[in-house]
Design an enzyme around this catalytic site. Structure first.
Site, PDB file in Angstrom:
ATOM      1  N   SER A  53      29.002   6.274 -13.130  1.00 19.66           N
ATOM      2  CA  SER A  53      28.250   7.522 -13.243  1.00 19.66           C
ATOM      3  C   SER A  53      26.958   7.534 -12.434  1.00 19.66           C
ATOM      4  CB  SER A  53      27.909   7.796 -14.705  1.00 19.66           C
ATOM      5  OG  SER A  53      27.154   6.728 -15.253  1.00 19.66           O
ATOM      6  N   TYR A  54      26.528   6.388 -11.907  1.00 17.23           N
ATOM      7  CA  TYR A  54      25.308   6.355 -11.089  1.00 17.23           C
ATOM      8  C   TYR A  54      25.623   6.945  -9.711  1.00 17.23           C
ATOM      9  CZ  TYR A  54      23.765   2.622 -14.365  1.00 17.23           C
ATOM     10  OH  TYR A  54      23.426   1.879 -15.475  1.00 17.23           O
ATOM     11  N   THR A  55      24.982   7.977  -9.192  1.00 11.58           N
ATOM     12  CA  THR A  55      23.819   8.655  -9.733  1.00 11.58           C
ATOM     13  C   THR A  55      24.138  10.148  -9.880  1.00 11.58           C
ATOM     14  OG1 THR A  55      23.100   8.811  -7.425  1.00 11.58           O
ATOM     15  CG2 THR A  55      22.125   7.074  -8.723  1.00 11.58           C
ATOM     16  N   GLY A  64      29.111   7.842  -8.712  1.00 15.98           N
ATOM     17  CA  GLY A  64      29.765   6.846  -7.872  1.00 15.98           C
ATOM     18  C   GLY A  64      28.985   6.489  -6.628  1.00 15.98           C
TER      19      GLY A  64
END
Length: 314
Positions: A53-55, A64
């Site tokens: 989930s980043y960012t 991703g």
């Protein structure tokens, strides 16, 4: 050469500071991220933490981005076998939750972004109590058996759900969590100490704490009357309003001065000295921020200093 630490019951050996990838694609662009990763690796670092989930929280991003940057760096440096990559599932906008199908689809997407055929450590990012642990662990076990994941771990989970998961794994002979990523630092101890820490000790699980520097508060740059320009300033500065926060800063100042070292190094060293902790996580958006983090690998606090900090943070 800094000694690596064994990660729980796994065969992974990790540097005593895990490099947080949450800033990659956020406050550090790809060039800056590569520089930080290069400097971390040059210092002997091998343990990189990210999540699918980043960012996603940045306007224009889809999630991703951090994995993609790390994957490009690994490919450019040709060092895949030299690094331990940890990522997480459950929060990506396109792959939310912990259903069996979602876990497997999200893992494949992470593998593509990371440009690798295996994830060394795969966390459930946030537990989803509505999904039976049997379904979650079963899906994770399939990934391990397929060679896509080496070891599994959990983050943001209650003691009750953690114990249920561990007991199910043991009963059924399935892959078992080898690490736990709790919110844990000098100004947030009850988020780990107690039930979670007791389970980690009992089952031989390694703790890899996040928010190790309390969103920057434990760097010492937040002081009464000062203004800090940071994306996380509001959350960090609130600790100045508490007696615990002020007491911790005073103790950190004293011990850092005694060692001729920096405040973040002392805060991380206290964490690294706690039972079950293998490697705290901390992130750097610039190379200049790294030495204060990497210093945890060399700094050994005395028993009296650990007691002083523990008392100040009570």
């Amino acid at each position: 050469m800094t000694s690596l630490r064994k990660l729980g019951s796994s065969d992974l050996e990790v540097f005593p500071l895990s490099l947080g990838g949450n800033v990659f694609g956020w406050t550090a662009d790809e060039t800056a991220s590569f520089a930080v990763l290069d400097a971390y690796a040059a210092a002997g670092g091998n343990f990189i933490d990210t999540a699918d989930s980043y960012t996603a929280w940045i306007e224009g991003n889809s999630g991703g981005e951090s994995e993609t940057i790390i994957g490009r760096w690994v490919q450019a440096r040709g060092n895949r076998d030299d690094v331990v990559i940890a990522t997480k599932v459950s929060q990506h906008p396109e792959f939310p939750g912990l259903s069996a199908d979602n876990i497997k689809a999200a893992a494949d997407a992470s593998l593509r972004r990371l440009g690798t055929d295996h994830i060394d450590l795969y966390y459930t990012h946030f537990d989803k109590p509505e999904v039976p642990v049997e379904e979650i662990v079963g899906a994770l076990d399939e990934l391990v058996r397929a060679g896509k994941v080496r070891h599994i771990a959990a983050s943001n989970i209650t003691p009750e759900r953690l114990q249920e998961s561990l007991e199910f794994s043991d009963r059924e002979g399935l892959a078992r969590y080898v690490a736990l990523q709790p919110h844990y630092n000098l100004v947030s101890r009850d988020t780990y100490e107690g039930g979670l820490q007791d389970l980690a000790a009992r089952f031989g699980i390694a703790a890899v704490p996040y928010f190790a520097l309390a969103a920057g508060f434990l760097t010492g740059k937040y002081r009464p009357g000062t203004t800090v320009q940071s994306a996380r300033a509001a959350g960090a500065a609130k600790h100045l309003d508490t007696e615990r926060g002020r007491n911790v800063l005073t103790a950190l100042d004293e011990i850092a001065q005694a060692h001729g070292t920096e405040i973040p190094t002392v805060a991380l060293a206290w964490l690294a000295a706690q039972p079950t902790v293998a490697a705290p996580i901390a992130s750097a958006r610039t190379v200049e921020q790294l030495p204060a983090l990497l210093g945890v690998a060399q700094l050994e606090l005395t028993a009296q200093e650990i007691t002083r900090l523990t008392g100040a943070s009570a």
